[in-house]
Design a protein around this motif. Structure first.
Motif, mmCIF file in Angstrom:
data_model
loop_
_atom_site.group_PDB
_atom_site.id
_atom_site.type_symbol
_atom_site.label_atom_id
_atom_site.label_comp_id
_atom_site.label_asym_id
_atom_site.label_seq_id
_atom_site.Cartn_x
_atom_site.Cartn_y
_atom_site.Cartn_z
ATOM 1 N N UNK A 57 11.517 -1.595 -1.838
ATOM 2 C CA UNK A 57 11.738 -2.421 -0.653
ATOM 3 C C UNK A 57 11.289 -3.852 -0.903
ATOM 4 N N UNK A 58 12.107 -4.808 -0.440
ATOM 5 C CA UNK A 58 11.732 -6.221 -0.535
ATOM 6 C C UNK A 58 11.427 -6.745 0.875
ATOM 7 N N UNK A 59 10.336 -7.485 1.010
ATOM 8 C CA UNK A 59 10.017 -8.065 2.313
ATOM 9 C C UNK A 59 8.729 -7.529 2.900
ATOM 10 N N UNK A 60 8.163 -6.531 2.246
ATOM 11 C CA UNK A 60 6.904 -5.956 2.717
ATOM 12 C C UNK A 60 5.710 -6.761 2.189
ATOM 13 N N UNK A 61 5.973 -7.587 1.171
ATOM 14 C CA UNK A 61 4.881 -8.299 0.488
ATOM 15 C C UNK A 61 4.064 -9.180 1.445
ATOM 16 N N UNK A 62 4.771 -10.029 2.205
ATOM 17 C CA UNK A 62 4.065 -11.005 3.059
ATOM 18 C C UNK A 62 3.302 -10.336 4.211
ATOM 19 N N UNK A 63 3.954 -9.449 4.988
ATOM 20 C CA UNK A 63 3.173 -8.796 6.057
ATOM 21 C C UNK A 63 2.013 -7.973 5.518
ATOM 22 N N UNK A 64 2.209 -7.333 4.370
ATOM 23 C CA UNK A 64 1.123 -6.538 3.788
ATOM 24 C C UNK A 64 -0.016 -7.454 3.319
ATOM 25 N N UNK A 65 0.336 -8.556 2.670
ATOM 26 C CA UNK A 65 -0.684 -9.507 2.213
ATOM 27 C C UNK A 65 -1.479 -10.037 3.403
ATOM 28 N N UNK A 66 -0.791 -10.285 4.521
ATOM 29 C CA UNK A 66 -1.468 -10.763 5.719
ATOM 30 C C UNK A 66 -2.492 -9.766 6.222
ATOM 31 N N UNK A 67 -2.064 -8.489 6.312
ATOM 32 C CA UNK A 67 -2.969 -7.435 6.795
ATOM 33 C C UNK A 67 -4.142 -7.243 5.846
ATOM 34 N N UNK B 214 -14.884 -12.194 1.082
ATOM 35 C CA UNK B 214 -14.651 -13.446 0.374
ATOM 36 C C UNK B 214 -13.473 -13.389 -0.566
ATOM 37 N N UNK B 215 -12.583 -12.432 -0.350
ATOM 38 C CA UNK B 215 -11.413 -12.296 -1.214
ATOM 39 C C UNK B 215 -10.139 -12.520 -0.402
ATOM 40 N N UNK B 216 -9.014 -12.659 -1.110
ATOM 41 C CA UNK B 216 -7.746 -12.861 -0.424
ATOM 42 C C UNK B 216 -6.641 -12.039 -1.071
ATOM 43 N N UNK B 217 -5.571 -11.820 -0.301
ATOM 44 C CA UNK B 217 -4.376 -11.168 -0.832
ATOM 45 C C UNK B 217 -3.248 -12.186 -0.828
ATOM 46 N N UNK B 218 -2.542 -12.276 -1.952
ATOM 47 C CA UNK B 218 -1.457 -13.240 -2.082
ATOM 48 C C UNK B 218 -0.146 -12.503 -2.316
ATOM 49 N N UNK B 219 0.859 -12.831 -1.497
ATOM 50 C CA UNK B 219 2.159 -12.192 -1.643
ATOM 51 C C UNK B 219 2.880 -12.746 -2.864
ATOM 52 N N UNK C 62 7.652 -8.735 -5.248
ATOM 53 C CA UNK C 62 7.530 -7.322 -5.588
ATOM 54 C C UNK C 62 6.108 -6.785 -5.675
ATOM 55 N N UNK C 63 5.149 -7.614 -5.338
ATOM 56 C CA UNK C 63 3.771 -7.135 -5.363
ATOM 57 C C UNK C 63 2.870 -8.005 -4.494
ATOM 58 N N UNK C 64 1.667 -7.498 -4.275
ATOM 59 C CA UNK C 64 0.648 -8.292 -3.589
ATOM 60 C C UNK C 64 -0.540 -8.383 -4.544
ATOM 61 N N UNK C 65 -0.984 -9.599 -4.828
ATOM 62 C CA UNK C 65 -2.119 -9.784 -5.720
ATOM 63 C C UNK C 65 -3.385 -9.898 -4.889
ATOM 64 N N UNK C 66 -4.369 -9.051 -5.195
ATOM 65 C CA UNK C 66 -5.648 -9.108 -4.509
ATOM 66 C C UNK C 66 -6.591 -9.926 -5.385
ATOM 67 N N UNK C 67 -6.903 -11.133 -4.926
ATOM 68 C CA UNK C 67 -7.757 -12.025 -5.711
ATOM 69 C C UNK C 67 -9.215 -11.791 -5.351
ATOM 70 N N UNK C 68 -9.918 -11.107 -6.246
ATOM 71 C CA UNK C 68 -11.323 -10.752 -5.992
ATOM 72 C C UNK C 68 -12.272 -11.648 -6.772
ATOM 73 N N UNK C 69 -11.721 -12.697 -7.400
ATOM 74 C CA UNK C 69 -12.538 -13.511 -8.305
ATOM 75 C C UNK C 69 -13.699 -14.200 -7.592
#
Ligand SMILES: [Zn+2]
Length: 134
Positions: free
Chosen positions: A12-22, A31-36, A39-46
């Motif tokens: 599925x395409x289009x789930x990246x942004x809403x999922x990253x938001x949640x 102190x971390x973020x999720x970036x859409x 095809x994926x969501x990157x969880x930046x834990x640095x």
């Protein structure tokens, strides 16, 4: 735990942004973020001060999918430190996140790294992270 953990989304395409938001709503507490991404969501834990375990991230992803109302149409798998979402019913997912899709036109995007969120307040918090001497 790596600094950046990828949650891949297949089927599925289009789930990246809403999922990253949640996911960002949850990750900001650490102190971390999720970036859409495509095809994926990157969880930046640095810059996270409390690195969540793979199992905690797995639960986080499942809860986020539940909140989006698509958990019944997705399967989440964890393999080592890699998380994968398989969309089993794309049509139902499309219906469920339809409203969010419309909101995507009002996305707030970080000028530094391309991080995108539906919430202006979250973006403000996020942009600050670039200035805290990472
Ligand atoms: Zn940024």
């Amino acid at each position: 735990m790596k600094d950046v953990v990828y949650v891949t989304i297949e089927g599925f395409k289009g789930l990246e942004v809403p999922l990253a938001g949640k996911l960002t709503e949850r990750l900001v507490e650490l102190g971390a973020i999720a970036v859409a991404r495509e095809g994926s969501v990157a969880l930046d834990l640095s810059v996270s001060w409390a690195k969540p375990s793979p199992t905690a991230l797995f639960e986080m992803v499942r809860n986020a999918l539940q909140e989006l109302g698509v958990s019944d149409h997705c399967r989440v798998e964890i393999e080592g430190e890699v998380l994968r979402i398989f969309v089993t019913d794309p049509q139902s997912v499309k219906l469920a996140i339809g409203d969010v899709g419309v909101q995507n036109s009002r996305l707030h995007v970080c000028p530094h790294c391309g991080y995108a969120t539906l919430y202006e307040e979250l973006l403000k918090e996020h942009v600050k992270l670039h200035y805290i001497g990472v």
